[in-house]
Structures are given as C-alpha cells and as structure tokens.
Write a protein that holds these residues in place. Structure first.
Motif, PDB file in Angstrom:
ATOM      1  N   PHE A 336       0.890  -1.095   0.237  1.00 43.37           N
ATOM      2  CA  PHE A 336       0.022   0.131   0.309  1.00 43.37           C
ATOM      3  C   PHE A 336       1.146   1.264   0.524  1.00 43.37           C
ATOM      4  CE2 PHE A 336      -2.274   3.236   2.572  1.00 43.37           C
ATOM      5  CZ  PHE A 336      -3.660   3.839   1.639  1.00 43.37           C
ATOM      6  N   VAL A 337       2.102   1.422   0.963  1.00 41.62           N
ATOM      7  CA  VAL A 337       3.305   2.663   0.909  1.00 41.62           C
ATOM      8  C   VAL A 337       3.693   2.599  -0.364  1.00 41.62           C
ATOM      9  CG1 VAL A 337       4.831   3.274   2.052  1.00 41.62           C
ATOM     10  CG2 VAL A 337       3.071   2.412   3.451  1.00 41.62           C
ATOM     11  N   HIS A 338       4.404   1.368  -1.108  1.00 43.11           N
ATOM     12  CA  HIS A 338       4.438   1.915  -2.386  1.00 43.11           C
ATOM     13  C   HIS A 338       3.071   2.096  -3.419  1.00 43.11           C
ATOM     14  CE1 HIS A 338       6.673   0.647  -6.095  1.00 43.11           C
ATOM     15  NE2 HIS A 338       6.045   0.094  -6.626  1.00 43.11           N
ATOM     16  N   TRP A 339       2.449   1.566  -3.744  1.00 44.79           N
ATOM     17  CA  TRP A 339       0.956   2.065  -4.547  1.00 44.79           C
ATOM     18  C   TRP A 339       0.709   3.962  -3.978  1.00 44.79           C
ATOM     19  CZ3 TRP A 339      -3.733   4.330  -3.112  1.00 44.79           C
ATOM     20  CH2 TRP A 339      -4.298   5.150  -4.137  1.00 44.79           C
ATOM     21  N   MET A 340       1.095   4.240  -2.677  1.00 45.82           N
ATOM     22  CA  MET A 340       0.830   6.212  -2.517  1.00 45.82           C
ATOM     23  C   MET A 340       2.024   6.217  -2.997  1.00 45.82           C
ATOM     24  SD  MET A 340      -2.105   6.670   0.076  1.00 45.82           S
ATOM     25  CE  MET A 340      -1.101   8.187   0.612  1.00 45.82           C
ATOM     26  N   GLU A 341       3.010   5.498  -2.792  1.00 43.87           N
ATOM     27  CA  GLU A 341       4.287   6.687  -3.640  1.00 43.87           C
ATOM     28  C   GLU A 341       4.486   6.849  -4.938  1.00 43.87           C
ATOM     29  OE1 GLU A 341       7.444   3.694  -2.057  1.00 43.87           O
ATOM     30  OE2 GLU A 341       7.323   5.048  -0.553  1.00 43.87           O
ATOM     31  N   LEU A 342       4.251   5.758  -5.582  1.00 44.57           N
ATOM     32  CA  LEU A 342       3.599   6.490  -6.816  1.00 44.57           C
ATOM     33  C   LEU A 342       2.646   7.332  -7.405  1.00 44.57           C
ATOM     34  CD1 LEU A 342       3.440   2.639  -8.019  1.00 44.57           C
ATOM     35  CD2 LEU A 342       5.306   3.926  -9.178  1.00 44.57           C
ATOM     36  N   ARG A 343       1.963   7.147  -6.239  1.00 46.46           N
ATOM     37  CA  ARG A 343       0.620   8.690  -6.636  1.00 46.46           C
ATOM     38  C   ARG A 343       0.941  10.111  -6.529  1.00 46.46           C
ATOM     39  NH1 ARG A 343      -4.427   8.274  -4.607  1.00 46.46           N
ATOM     40  NH2 ARG A 343      -5.442   8.984  -6.566  1.00 46.46           N
ATOM     41  N   SER A 344       2.763   9.984  -5.761  1.00 46.21           N
ATOM     42  CA  SER A 344       2.691  11.458  -5.559  1.00 46.21           C
ATOM     43  C   SER A 344       3.357  12.119  -6.819  1.00 46.21           C
ATOM     44  CB  SER A 344       4.134  11.054  -4.421  1.00 46.21           C
ATOM     45  OG  SER A 344       4.918  10.973  -5.068  1.00 46.21           O
ATOM     46  N   PRO A 345       3.144  13.536  -6.261  1.00 47.58           N
ATOM     47  CA  PRO A 345       3.175  14.387  -7.386  1.00 47.58           C
ATOM     48  C   PRO A 345       4.884  13.989  -8.212  1.00 47.58           C
ATOM     49  CG  PRO A 345       2.431  15.572  -5.160  1.00 47.58           C
ATOM     50  CD  PRO A 345       2.394  14.184  -5.407  1.00 47.58           C
TER      51      PRO A 345
END
Length: 435
Positions: A336-345
């Motif tokens: 999940f954290v990796h998924w969030m990082e990929l969606r960062s600006p």
C-alpha cells in the motif's frame, strides 16, 4: 496525498465515553457529510475523503486529502460527542500514512479486537465502506485502503488459524450464565433487539435448549423473523417492563441512544421474582441497561468490557497464528505504501508511471498475441497440453528476449551491471516476489 486516522477503542477509552461516539449505520451518511463540510471549511481542501467505522468496541475516522488535518478531525469529533478536545485526545489514537494501513489491516483481520480473531468486524467494516460510498465520501485512496484491508483479512483467514480458538462474546455470555445457573435447560431467556449480535447470542443459547426464549424488539416484524428460527416468542419493546420478572437471563443489544432497561424496572422485577437472581448482559454501546442496575444484590450484570477476561483465555493458543498474520499484514502495508508513493506528485512527474503504463501495454500485447495463437491451434485440433505448453513458452520467451540480449551485449562492466539488475528482477525468492 495524505492519509490519517483518529480513533477510540476498548483499549483506550471506557465504555461510557465510547458510547458518546457511537454512530448507528443509518447515521453514518449524514455524519460523514458534516465531517467533510467541516474539514473542507477548516483546511480549504475540497476533496477530503472520509469514512467512519463504529462498533461496540471502537469508533474510527479515516480520512485522505492533500494535507493531513488531524487536529481539525479531533476537534470535530469532540464537538460531536459533547466532550472537551483534551479529554478526547487523552483517550484516542492518531495515525498517518503507513501506520493507518497497518491499523486498518489489523482491524479487518481481527487482530485488534477484544475477541482476538473474531470475524464480525470484517462485515462491520464492509458495511461502513458501503455507507461511505453511498454518501459520496469515499475516493480512490480510501477505497484502495479498504479493498486492500479486505484482501489482507481474507488471506489471514485462509492462511492462518487465527480464528480457530476464538471465543465470541456470545459464547462468553453462555459460559458466564452457566456459572450462575446449574442447568441452562431450565431457564427462561429474553433477548432485547434483533440485530446481528443478538442473533449470534440467540444461536449460542438455543444450543443449550433453554426452557423458553423470547425476542423483544421495537418492530415486531424483524423480531418475528428471528424468533421463527428458534421457535421463540416475540414481544414488543414497550411491553418489556411488564414482563421482565418472567426471565432468568436478559441479553440486550440495540441501537438506542438511551438506556431502555432502567433501575426501577429491574427493582420491580426482582420484587416479583422474590429476589431470585437475574443474569443480564448489556452488549450495547451506548448502554441499554442503566449502570446502577449492577449494584443490585440479586443481579449479575455484565457489559462488553466485563467480558474481556473471558474471551481472552484462549489468547495463548493463537500466538503462532498471530505471528503469521502479522507477516501477511507487513507485506500488505509495504504494498500500500508503495502504491501511495507511485501516486505522489514526484512520481507522477517522473518516468515511473509512464514506464509502468508502457510495460503493461507491452505485456498485454504479448498476451493477446499468444492467446490468439493458442486459439488457432485448438481450432486445428491440437492437444490442449501441447497448446498450453506453447502458450507458456511463447510468453516467457518474449519476456526474456530483452534481458538475454542485454546480457550478451556491451562491455564487461555493462554486462555485470545488467546481470545484477536481471538477477534482482527475475531471481527473487518466492517470499519476496509475493510482496
């Protein structure tokens, strides 16, 4: 995007405080609308995602927005419950980003419940998510968080024995009643309410074949439906005080915001019973039975918190399963954290996302070509095992063509760097490759 959570539960807050922040399922949608409006006004973030999970043991708020707003969230909840913010702060917990995911995964898996490994919380979380969706309060980030929570919980259930030795609240109530009454087959039992918890309790008590079972509910229709399953009678909730003295055991769990069984009613019932003991279990939050009832000499009243010592006795038997479950949750959190990082600006502006899109498009093209080839072979009457073998070989050859070509090209240093990259990508251990 920031994710944060604020909550109180059976570990951090007493029963009466939890009762101030209990929301019935039909209250969730309007409550979420009020929360979103407050956070939008105070933070200037128009796209705040929100969800509320409210059960007997916990009330938790999950949010996602461009920037975290924990203090505003706490202030809103304190106002809603009519308590000072510092009082709520002393009994609550706050989490952000990866810690939110870990907590949500543990809650869904039953690792954070009073009854370790209980499965009811998963259904309650799904109900909460559906309510948030219906209110238009759930965006892509929280939706991803909860869907991953459900997937992790399913893996924990199927891969470990976390629920094998679980003692439910309903089973604990039966066990306590058995300590008071010599023969449960000789008692008359009254169930107040007709929800899921009462259904579970009725099932457990019915297994002991009590002399009589009655379901008291505000609406007769729902009570009749539950009573029909157990050959029980039905009573209107308004008639309860008049008939309370007829029952040896009373188990109550409704969504009422105020107690429905008062001290005076129980005192009158005891007088009619000539002070024969009454066993009472109040599983509601807020309370269904006035707390002063517990002081009566001939009443044995238990709340959800009183049952904690009973349901935790099988705790030691589940420790190995807990360790396995935590490992599954660790992997889920990292994902999940990796998924969030990929969606960062930063990631969106860089080359990572476009590269992932190109890789997906390339592999989809390969898959389409190989499936079309396999269908042609099947149409010609080729053996299915031969076709499947050719399909798998064709896909693997396409996937390995580029790496193998790079390993054969360039100077020694370039080949060495390529070898390290290929080894890391294709020769990972099975446990790592599943992360």
């Amino acid at each position: 995007m920031a994710v944060w959570a604020l909550g109180i539960n059976h570990k951090t807050a007493p029963l009466d405080l939890r009762g101030r922040f209990a929301f019935a399922l039909d209250q969730i949608a309007p409550t979420l609308q009020g929360l979103r409006q407050t956070l939008t006004e105070r933070t200037q973030h128009p796209q705040v995602e929100t969800a509320i999970i409210s059960t007997c043991n916990r009330t938790e708020i999950y949010c996602a927005a461009a920037q975290p707003a924990l203090e505003h969230t706490l202030g809103w909840l304190a106002e809603t419950g009519g308590v000072q913010a510092n009082v709520l702060r002393s009994h609550s917990y706050t989490l952000q980003d990866g810690l939110v995911a870990r907590h949500a995964f543990r809650v869904a898996s039953g690792l954070d419940s009073m009854v370790l490994g209980e499965a009811q919380i998963l259904g309650q979380m799904k109900d909460a998510v559906r309510a948030a969706e219906g209110a238009g309060a759930l965006g892509s980030t929280l939706n991803q968080l909860f869907q991953r929570s459900f997937a992790v919980a399913k893996e924990v259930r199927t891969s470990t024995d976390i629920g094998a030795h679980s003692i439910s609240m309903a089973a604990a109530a039966v066990r306590l009643a058995g300590q008071l009454f010599e023969d449960l087959g000789e008692i008359r039992v009254l169930f107040v309410g007709a929800g899921e918890m009462i259904e579970l309790c009725t099932t457990h008590f019915a297994a002991k074949s009590p002399k009589h079972i009655t379901i008291a509910n505000r609406t007769l229709e729902r009570g009749e439906k539950l009573a029909a399953r157990f050959g029980a009678e039905v009573m209107r909730l308004a008639d309860l005080p008049e008939h309370l003295h007829e029952y040896d055991a009373v188990i109550s769990c409704t969504a009422s915001s105020l107690p429905i069984i008062g001290l005076g009613a129980v005192e009158r019932a005891l007088k009619k019973r000539r002070h024969r003991p009454m066993f009472m279990v109040d599983l509601a939050v807020p309370r269904d039975i006035e707390p002063e009832v517990k002081q009566l000499e001939d009443v044995y009243l238990y709340t959800v918190d009183d049952l904690a010592s009973v349901v935790q006795k099988a705790h030691a038997n589940r420790q190995a399963a807990v360790a396995q479950a935590e490992a599954i949750i660790d992997a889920g959190v990292q994902s999940f954290v990796h998924w969030m990082e990929l969606r960062s600006p930063a990631a969106q502006q860089g080359a990572v996302v476009p590269l992932i899109q190109q890789l997906n498009a390339q592999t989809e093209q390969w898959r389409t070509l190989e499936i079309a080839r396999a269908k042609k072979l099947l149409a010609k009457g080729e053996d299915i095992d031969t076709v499947l073998d050719a399909l798998a070989r064709g896909l693997t050859q396409k996937m390995l063509h580029g790496p193998l070509a790079e390993l054969r090209a360039g100077d020694a240093q370039a080949r060495q760097q390529t070898a390290q990259t290929v080894s890391r990508l294709f020769l990972r251990s099975q446990s790592k490759s599943g992360l």
